[in-house]
Design a protein around this motif. Sequence first.
Motif, PDB file in Angstrom:
ATOM      1  N   TRP A   1       0.842  -1.198   0.000  1.00  0.00           N
ATOM      2  CA  TRP A   1       0.000   0.000   0.000  1.00  0.00           C
ATOM      3  C   TRP A   1       0.874   1.243   0.000  1.00  0.00           C
TER       4      TRP A   1
ATOM      5  N   ARG B   1       0.805   5.770   0.088  1.00  0.00           N
ATOM      6  CA  ARG B   1       0.287   6.790   1.012  1.00  0.00           C
ATOM      7  C   ARG B   1      -1.235   6.864   1.023  1.00  0.00           C
ATOM      8  N   ASP B   2      -1.897   6.443  -0.090  1.00  0.00           N
ATOM      9  CA  ASP B   2      -3.359   6.539  -0.164  1.00  0.00           C
ATOM     10  C   ASP B   2      -4.054   5.662   0.874  1.00  0.00           C
TER      11      ASP B   2
ATOM     12  N   SER C   1      -5.271   7.991   3.461  1.00  0.00           N
ATOM     13  CA  SER C   1      -5.871   9.269   3.060  1.00  0.00           C
ATOM     14  C   SER C   1      -6.948   9.778   4.027  1.00  0.00           C
TER      15      SER C   1
ATOM     16  N   GLU D   1       6.669   6.605   2.373  1.00  0.00           N
ATOM     17  CA  GLU D   1       6.247   5.492   1.521  1.00  0.00           C
ATOM     18  C   GLU D   1       7.309   4.391   1.567  1.00  0.00           C
TER      19      GLU D   1
ATOM     20  N   ASP E   1      -9.477  -0.490  -6.903  1.00  0.00           N
ATOM     21  CA  ASP E   1      -8.292   0.378  -7.013  1.00  0.00           C
ATOM     22  C   ASP E   1      -7.054  -0.341  -6.506  1.00  0.00           C
TER      23      ASP E   1
ATOM     24  N   GLN F   1      -3.739  -1.456  -8.627  1.00  0.00           N
ATOM     25  CA  GLN F   1      -2.397  -1.053  -8.176  1.00  0.00           C
ATOM     26  C   GLN F   1      -1.447  -2.248  -8.183  1.00  0.00           C
TER      27      GLN F   1
ATOM     28  N   ARG G   1      -8.877   1.986   6.165  1.00  0.00           N
ATOM     29  CA  ARG G   1      -9.689   2.294   4.992  1.00  0.00           C
ATOM     30  C   ARG G   1     -11.081   1.667   5.065  1.00  0.00           C
TER      31      ARG G   1
END
Length: 270
Positions: A30, A32-33, A36, A52, A171, A175, A252
């Motif tokens: 993963w 930095r998102d 978020s 990161e 997403d 990635q 998340r």
Amino acid sequence: MPVAVIDGQPLHYVDQGSGPVVLLGSSYLWDRDMWSPQIEALSQQYRVIVPELWGHGESGQLPAQTHSLDDLARQTLALLDQLDIAHINLVGLSVGGMWGARLALLAPERVNSLVLMDTYLGAEPEATRQYYFSLFKMIEDAGAIPEPLLDVIAPIFFRPGIDRESALYQDFRKQLQGYSRERLVHSIVPLGRLIFSREDVLEQLPRLDADTTLVMCGEQDKPRPPAESEEMAGLIGCSLILIPQAGHISARENPDFVNEALLTFLANHA
């Protein structure tokens, strides 16, 4: 994104907000998102730093001198030195907690508070270590994460009932699909082997300050089940918070719950 050169490689990091420093340590695979929702919520009151991982996001290749999680802790301390940051509140999820706890043991004077999320400071059980190593070999041989493996790896990070058509899931899957051969072979796979062959440091956990440490875990975390968090909280003597409707990437999957818990904890300790 700002960048620091650590061990000869560019380490990219988020630096947002002002006030006491909160450093967020991310999960393997993963960028930095992952943080978020927390960056947005915490940066209203705190200076939020999110380095990161090597080979992730915009950061460079895993430095040659990285052999253990202690090296990841040392590299983070080097980043803090470059930024002239004396004290942090460290929130580490998964591997972020693994090196985060080592950083707190290595330099306790630098850490005002520590939150260990969906992580484990014991060694990886041999069966799962062998399983992950077999996946790494397949990725290395293919120079990519083959399509069938995407549907093996992606679900590991979420609660079993997640909507696989959701943006969060899709997403992340995209990635994984987008990693170049170079990143996989030189950073992602070696970093994975380093993580899953880590040493057991459970016996050192009583050295952590129980009053300034918190353990959190998604109630439906599969790779790092709540029983492991209960064991660690018991060894440290600190509080444990189970996060409802969340698997491994609890930040998340239930961001509102996580944000409230972090803001409450930091208000008393930062």
